[in-house]
Write an enzyme that holds these catalytic residues in place. Structure first.
Site, PDB file in Angstrom:
ATOM      1  N   ARG A   1     -14.087 -20.824 -24.908  1.00  9.02           N
ATOM      2  CA  ARG A   1     -14.289 -20.352 -26.285  1.00  9.02           C
ATOM      3  C   ARG A   1     -12.965 -20.152 -27.016  1.00  9.02           C
ATOM      4  O   ARG A   1     -12.975 -19.764 -28.175  1.00  9.02           O
ATOM      5  CB  ARG A   1     -15.018 -19.015 -26.246  1.00  9.02           C
TER       6      ARG A   1
ATOM      7  N   LYS B   1     -27.187 -23.851 -27.511  1.00 11.67           N
ATOM      8  CA  LYS B   1     -26.507 -24.292 -26.285  1.00 11.67           C
ATOM      9  C   LYS B   1     -27.307 -23.905 -25.042  1.00 11.67           C
ATOM     10  O   LYS B   1     -27.456 -24.706 -24.129  1.00 11.67           O
ATOM     11  CB  LYS B   1     -25.103 -23.659 -26.170  1.00 11.67           C
TER      12      LYS B   1
ATOM     13  N   ARG C   1     -30.689  -6.528 -29.183  1.00  6.61           N
ATOM     14  CA  ARG C   1     -29.393  -6.168 -28.604  1.00  6.61           C
ATOM     15  C   ARG C   1     -28.417  -5.909 -29.746  1.00  6.61           C
ATOM     16  O   ARG C   1     -28.575  -6.454 -30.840  1.00  6.61           O
ATOM     17  CB  ARG C   1     -28.838  -7.341 -27.773  1.00  6.61           C
TER      18      ARG C   1
HETATM   19  P1  AMP Z   1     -23.174 -15.566 -25.717  1.00  3.14           P
HETATM   20  O1  AMP Z   1     -24.448 -15.114 -25.071  1.00  3.14           O
HETATM   21  O2  AMP Z   1     -22.661 -16.861 -25.169  1.00  3.14           O
HETATM   22  O3  AMP Z   1     -23.227 -15.564 -27.224  1.00  3.14           O
HETATM   23  O4  AMP Z   1     -22.059 -14.476 -25.304  1.00  3.14           O
HETATM   24  C1  AMP Z   1     -22.246 -13.101 -25.605  1.00  3.14           C
HETATM   25  C2  AMP Z   1     -20.898 -12.406 -25.733  1.00  3.14           C
HETATM   26  O5  AMP Z   1     -20.181 -12.487 -24.494  1.00  3.14           O
HETATM   27  C3  AMP Z   1     -19.953 -12.994 -26.768  1.00  3.14           C
HETATM   28  O6  AMP Z   1     -20.230 -12.516 -28.080  1.00  3.14           O
HETATM   29  C4  AMP Z   1     -18.603 -12.508 -26.243  1.00  3.14           C
HETATM   30  O7  AMP Z   1     -18.394 -11.141 -26.521  1.00  3.14           O
HETATM   31  C5  AMP Z   1     -18.796 -12.634 -24.738  1.00  3.14           C
HETATM   32  N1  AMP Z   1     -18.380 -13.970 -24.258  1.00  3.14           N
HETATM   33  C6  AMP Z   1     -19.192 -14.963 -23.801  1.00  3.14           C
HETATM   34  N2  AMP Z   1     -18.474 -16.035 -23.429  1.00  3.14           N
HETATM   35  C7  AMP Z   1     -17.166 -15.721 -23.649  1.00  3.14           C
HETATM   36  C8  AMP Z   1     -15.945 -16.413 -23.479  1.00  3.14           C
HETATM   37  N3  AMP Z   1     -15.899 -17.678 -23.011  1.00  3.14           N
HETATM   38  N4  AMP Z   1     -14.799 -15.782 -23.831  1.00  3.14           N
HETATM   39  C9  AMP Z   1     -14.807 -14.518 -24.290  1.00  3.14           C
HETATM   40  N5  AMP Z   1     -15.927 -13.810 -24.486  1.00  3.14           N
HETATM   41  C10 AMP Z   1     -17.112 -14.391 -24.173  1.00  3.14           C
END
Ligand code: AMP
Length: 214
Positions: free
Chosen positions: A93, A23, A157
């Protein structure tokens, strides 16, 4: 009720899909092609964590553990970004986030990127992040002894480690997959298989958006 599009040129695009499906990469391509902001919920949250804001301190434990940050926190964080044109990556999400987003603005496009789970696991667990510039490199394509951009030290990370990756994918299946049906019912959903080179996938997305993205 908010209009679906206040001007023909307004684009309010959501990129849906599991962690690791690409994405972020595709949002960057679309964003520079169409000159509209790429808004990544994960990047905004990581920035809050780095700045040790109240939200960052609340969100960190959920993120490190591969869980979703509570809806009300994420929705408040996203609200200021939801005007004009945008490409959302990682938001919504959950169904609650999707319903709230629909109350705030009407989307013009939703594209769901798909890939088999074993491909996602390989992509996610092979990612390394630079301690200095935050650049992300995949061990299958880069020398991970140092950052290819700034020479900084690379590390994994917590949420790039195998146990947490599996949890993130399980959370996706449970809480985010229902959004496909939600947007299908709204007749907004287009699905694109995200395999192959980024440009190949970008071309499929352009096609899904009606021939050209913008
Ligand atoms: P990503 O880089 O998009 O995979 O996001 C990293 C982390 O941020 C995820 O594993 C969640 O813990 C948190 N996160 C990101 N977007 C959301 C969302 N829309 N709702 C809740 N938690 C989120």
């Amino acid at each position: 009720m908010a209009p679906r599009s206040s001007s023909r040129s307004v684009k309010r695009i959501v990129l849906l899909g599991a962690p690791g499906v690409g994405k972020g990469t595709q949002a960057e391509i679309l964003s520079s092609e169409c000159r509209i902001p790429h808004i990544s919920a994960g990047d905004l949250l990581r920035d809050e964590v780095a700045r040790k804001t109240k939200l960052g301190l609340q969100a960190k434990a959920f993120m490190d553990d591969g869980k979703l940050v509570p809806d009300e926190l994420v929705i408040e964080m996203m609200k200021p970004h939801l005007s004009g044109s945008f490409i959302l990556d990682g938001f919504p999400r959950t169904l609650e986030q999707a319903r709230e987003l629909d109350r705030i603005v009407k989307l013009t496009h939703v594209v769901e990127l798909t890939a088999p789970t074993d491909v996602l696991i390989k992509r996610l667990t092979g990612r390394w992040t630079c301690t200095k510039c935050g650049g992300i490199f995949h061990e299958s394509q880069h020398d991970i002894s140092k950052c290819g951009k700034c020479g900084g030290k690379l590390y994994q990370r917590d949420d790039q480690k195998p146990d947490v990756v599996k949890k993130r994918l399980a959370t996706y299946g449970e809480l985010t997959m229902p959004l496909s049906a939600f947007y299908k019912r709204m007749k907004l959903l287009k699905q694109v298989e995200s395999l192959g080179a980024p440009e190949t996938v970008a071309e499929k997305i352009r096609h899904a958006l009606g021939g050209k993205a913008c």
